[in-house]
Design an enzyme around this catalytic site. Structure first.
Site, PDB file in Angstrom:
ATOM      1  N   HIS A  26      31.493  -6.696  29.830  1.00  0.00           N
ATOM      2  CA  HIS A  26      31.010  -5.362  30.152  1.00  0.00           C
ATOM      3  C   HIS A  26      30.073  -4.807  29.095  1.00  0.00           C
ATOM      4  O   HIS A  26      29.753  -3.622  29.116  1.00  0.00           O
ATOM      5  CB  HIS A  26      32.195  -4.410  30.353  1.00  0.00           C
ATOM      6  CG  HIS A  26      33.053  -4.765  31.523  1.00  0.00           C
ATOM      7  ND1 HIS A  26      34.192  -4.054  31.865  1.00  0.00           N
ATOM      8  CD2 HIS A  26      32.953  -5.759  32.451  1.00  0.00           C
ATOM      9  CE1 HIS A  26      34.755  -4.603  32.949  1.00  0.00           C
ATOM     10  NE2 HIS A  26      34.011  -5.639  33.304  1.00  0.00           N
TER      11      HIS A  26
ATOM     12  N   ASP B  26      35.980  -8.130  29.988  1.00  0.00           N
ATOM     13  CA  ASP B  26      35.834  -6.694  29.722  1.00  0.00           C
ATOM     14  C   ASP B  26      34.837  -6.512  28.596  1.00  0.00           C
ATOM     15  O   ASP B  26      33.971  -7.353  28.403  1.00  0.00           O
ATOM     16  CB  ASP B  26      37.200  -6.071  29.410  1.00  0.00           C
ATOM     17  CG  ASP B  26      37.298  -4.612  29.847  1.00  0.00           C
ATOM     18  OD1 ASP B  26      36.484  -3.807  29.378  1.00  0.00           O
ATOM     19  OD2 ASP B  26      38.187  -4.277  30.655  1.00  0.00           O
TER      20      ASP B  26
END
Length: 335
Positions: A289, A266
């Site tokens: 991310h 993430d």
């Protein structure tokens, strides 16, 4: 698709305005621990003003009188370091160190493996305290051990003048949690999972040189903290591990994150509502991310983030670069 590398020289966000503002306290004088000298010395956070982000949040030794420190080794409180449960021993050692009227050092021995169930190291403490992690802290894989609170594993709460450092490893043992995530298996209902390491309501905090891996969910979270220096962290988890943000910052003021390598499933760094004066410098990010501000404004609420600087980040194989995530709602203002 081939991996891409992006170098972000500098990004400064001076004000993000969304609908619940948090008023955060100022930063007070504190003292810290010099591991090389084995002594306590005073150190002070310096306020970042305007666009001047050049000074470090924590300054160096100020030349005052030095005080001796008292050392507490987890093994002296019954921790064996052989992979057996050491939760009670860690709890007792923390209580002894926290209640000491002189500066304290808690030592987690090298080449040892300590199994820990959820535990909160709670303050306030009587003096400054340093936790030196040289061995491995490993989370219990028994999910029932988290039945009282699914969101926490290791927590430092209400502690001032705290340093957590060393070249040891914090292992969240997250695989069992990822396998039972609704993001991995659509047939499962969505449930929460623990953040591996939380600093809650801490002031004058240093976290450095740790390896943090395979968190159950987020790796490190700074919540309602003031005056934080983070450096030299290595944070890793598989690219497909769900919700495993590297460093999460919420309602925290005056935090500097530097010289850290983060690759997870993430955001490498996520910054959310109530955070002010956030610096991220020399960050190596990927997979993941990218670096995110938000999400902000969930449920048509207000959210405020201000004075964010990302300087000299290298992102490789990330789905995004540096971004601001918002929900539709009352609108936004960035200046």
């Amino acid at each position: 698709m081939s991996l891409q590398t992006h170098f972000i020289p500098s990004l400064i966000v001076f004000l993000l305005s969304f609908p619940s503002y948090y008023s955060l306290p100022g930063i007070s004088e504190a003292s810290g621990y010099d591991a090389s000298a084995g002594r306590v010395y005073p150190w002070y956070p310096s306020t970042i003003q305007g666009r001047n982000f050049g000074s470090k949040i924590m300054s160096s030794k100020m030349g005052r009188s030095l005080a001796a420190v008292k050392t507490f080794n987890m093994n002296d409180y019954g921790a064996k370091g052989d992979g057996s449960d050491a939760t009670e021993a860690f709890n007792n050692a923390w209580k002894a160190a926290c209640s000491s009227s002189q500066g304290s050092v808690l030592v987690v021995s090298k080449n040892k493996n300590y199994l820990l169930k959820p535990i909160t190291f709670e303050g306030p403490c009587k003096s400054s305290i340093t936790v030196q992690i040289y061995g491995t802290l490993q989370a219990s894989a028994d999910r029932s051990a988290y039945s009282k609170d699914l969101t926490r594993w290791l927590v430092f709460e209400n502690v001032q003048n705290l340093a957590v450092e060393g070249d040891g490893t914090i292992n969240g043992n997250g695989k069992i949690w990822w396998e039972n995530s609704c993001k991995v298996n659509d047939d499962l209902s969505c449930k929460d999972a623990p953040t591996a390491l939380i600093f809650y309501n801490c002031k004058n905090l240093v976290v450095k040189n740790l390896k943090i891996q395979n968190a159950q969910k987020m790796h490190v979270s700074f919540e309602i903290c003031v005056g934080v220096e983070v450096s030299g962290l290595t944070i890793t988890a598989p690219a497909d591990s769900p919700n495993t943000d590297g460093i999460h910052v919420t309602r925290t003021q005056n935090i500097q994150i530097s010289s850290s390598v983060i690759g997870t499933g993430d955001d490498c760094i996520s910054i959310v509502s109530g955070s002010q004066k956030v610096q991220a410098t020399g960050i190596t990010c990927g997979p993941g991310h990218g670096i995110s501000i938000g999400s902000l404004g969930d449920g048509n609420s207000e959210a405020h983030v201000s004075d964010v600087t990302v300087n000299g980040a290298t992102l490789t194989g990330t789905t995004n670069g540096v971004r601001i995530k918002t929900w539709q709602g009352k609108g936004a203002q960035a200046t």
